[in-house]
Design a protein around this motif. Structure first.
Motif, short mmCIF file in Angstrom:
data_model
loop_
_atom_site.label_atom_id
_atom_site.label_comp_id
_atom_site.label_asym_id
_atom_site.label_seq_id
_atom_site.Cartn_x
_atom_site.Cartn_y
_atom_site.Cartn_z
N ALA A 22 0.86 -1.18 0.00
CA ALA A 22 0.00 0.00 0.00
C ALA A 22 0.89 1.23 0.00
O ALA A 22 2.11 1.13 0.10
N ASP A 23 0.28 2.40 -0.12
CA ASP A 23 0.98 3.68 -0.11
C ASP A 23 2.01 3.72 -1.24
O ASP A 23 1.62 3.65 -2.40
N ASP A 24 3.30 3.81 -0.93
CA ASP A 24 4.36 3.89 -1.96
C ASP A 24 4.77 2.53 -2.49
O ASP A 24 5.67 2.45 -3.31
N ALA A 25 4.13 1.46 -2.03
CA ALA A 25 4.53 0.11 -2.42
C ALA A 25 3.46 -0.51 -3.33
O ALA A 25 2.30 -0.61 -2.95
N ASP A 26 3.88 -0.92 -4.52
CA ASP A 26 2.97 -1.64 -5.42
C ASP A 26 2.65 -3.02 -4.86
O ASP A 26 1.57 -3.55 -5.08
N GLU A 27 3.61 -3.60 -4.16
CA GLU A 27 3.46 -4.95 -3.64
C GLU A 27 4.36 -5.08 -2.43
O GLU A 27 5.40 -4.44 -2.33
N ALA A 28 3.95 -5.90 -1.49
CA ALA A 28 4.79 -6.25 -0.33
C ALA A 28 4.77 -7.76 -0.23
O ALA A 28 3.72 -8.39 -0.39
N ARG A 29 5.93 -8.34 0.03
CA ARG A 29 6.03 -9.80 0.07
C ARG A 29 7.11 -10.21 1.06
O ARG A 29 8.10 -9.52 1.25
N ALA A 30 6.90 -11.38 1.67
CA ALA A 30 7.90 -11.95 2.57
C ALA A 30 8.76 -12.93 1.78
O ALA A 30 8.25 -13.75 1.03
N PHE A 31 10.06 -12.82 1.95
CA PHE A 31 11.03 -13.66 1.26
C PHE A 31 11.86 -14.43 2.27
O PHE A 31 12.22 -13.90 3.33
N ALA A 32 12.22 -15.66 1.92
CA ALA A 32 13.22 -16.39 2.69
C ALA A 32 14.56 -15.69 2.47
O ALA A 32 14.81 -15.14 1.39
N TRP A 33 15.42 -15.73 3.46
CA TRP A 33 16.72 -15.07 3.34
C TRP A 33 17.51 -15.58 2.13
O TRP A 33 18.20 -14.81 1.47
N GLY A 34 17.37 -16.83 1.81
CA GLY A 34 18.11 -17.39 0.68
C GLY A 34 17.47 -17.16 -0.66
O GLY A 34 18.00 -17.59 -1.68
N ALA A 35 16.35 -16.46 -0.70
CA ALA A 35 15.63 -16.25 -1.96
C ALA A 35 15.26 -14.79 -2.16
O ALA A 35 14.21 -14.47 -2.73
#
Length: 140
Positions: free
Chosen positions: A99-112
């Motif tokens: 939301a706001d300035d972000a088109d998308e927000a996602r959680a990533f594994a540290w190795g990916a």
């Protein structure tokens, strides 16, 4: 007397989620790419309050700040202008929603983690991972 000119104060947040994941946002505005949630500190706002606010605005997550990782101030870190960023490590629960300035927000594994990352955020994430694993911060 004229106002002194200097770097713009900003914050970035390394948001940790359960499952050893970190939250990134895909930027809506230039420069493009994936980045840590963050932004400019408002007048009259502490850096801690700005970090929590920016995280909520860009990801929908309520973050509890745990550590001040470092202050990043290389004049070349942001192609738009000289910024000085207080970077925090915090925790949240739930799944992020851009939301706001972000088109998308996602959680990533540290190795990916996606590559390349905007700004100096690859360096910041490397510093954060080292701190989380060893308890050591970078040195001036």
């Amino acid at each position: 007397m004229p106002e002194p000119k200097g770097p713009s104060p900003t914050v970035d947040v390394v948001i940790l989620l359960p499952g050893d994941r970190v939250v990134l946002v895909r930027r809506k505005y230039p420069p493009p790419g994936w980045a840590l949630p963050g932004g400019f500190v408002d007048v009259g706002e502490t850096v801690e309050a700005a970090a929590v606010r920016e995280a909520r605005e860009e990801t929908g997550l309520e973050v509890t700040l745990e550590h001040l990782l470092w202050v990043y101030s290389d004049p070349r870190r942001d192609p738009r202008r000289h910024t000085l960023s207080a970077v925090f490590i915090g925790r949240a629960a739930g799944e992020p929603k851009g939301a706001d300035d972000a088109d998308e927000a996602r959680a990533f594994a540290w190795g990916a983690l996606p590559s390349p990352l905007a700004f100096d955020h690859a360096e910041i994430l490397g510093d954060a991972r080292r701190f989380l694993l060893t308890g050591t911060r970078r040195r001036p």
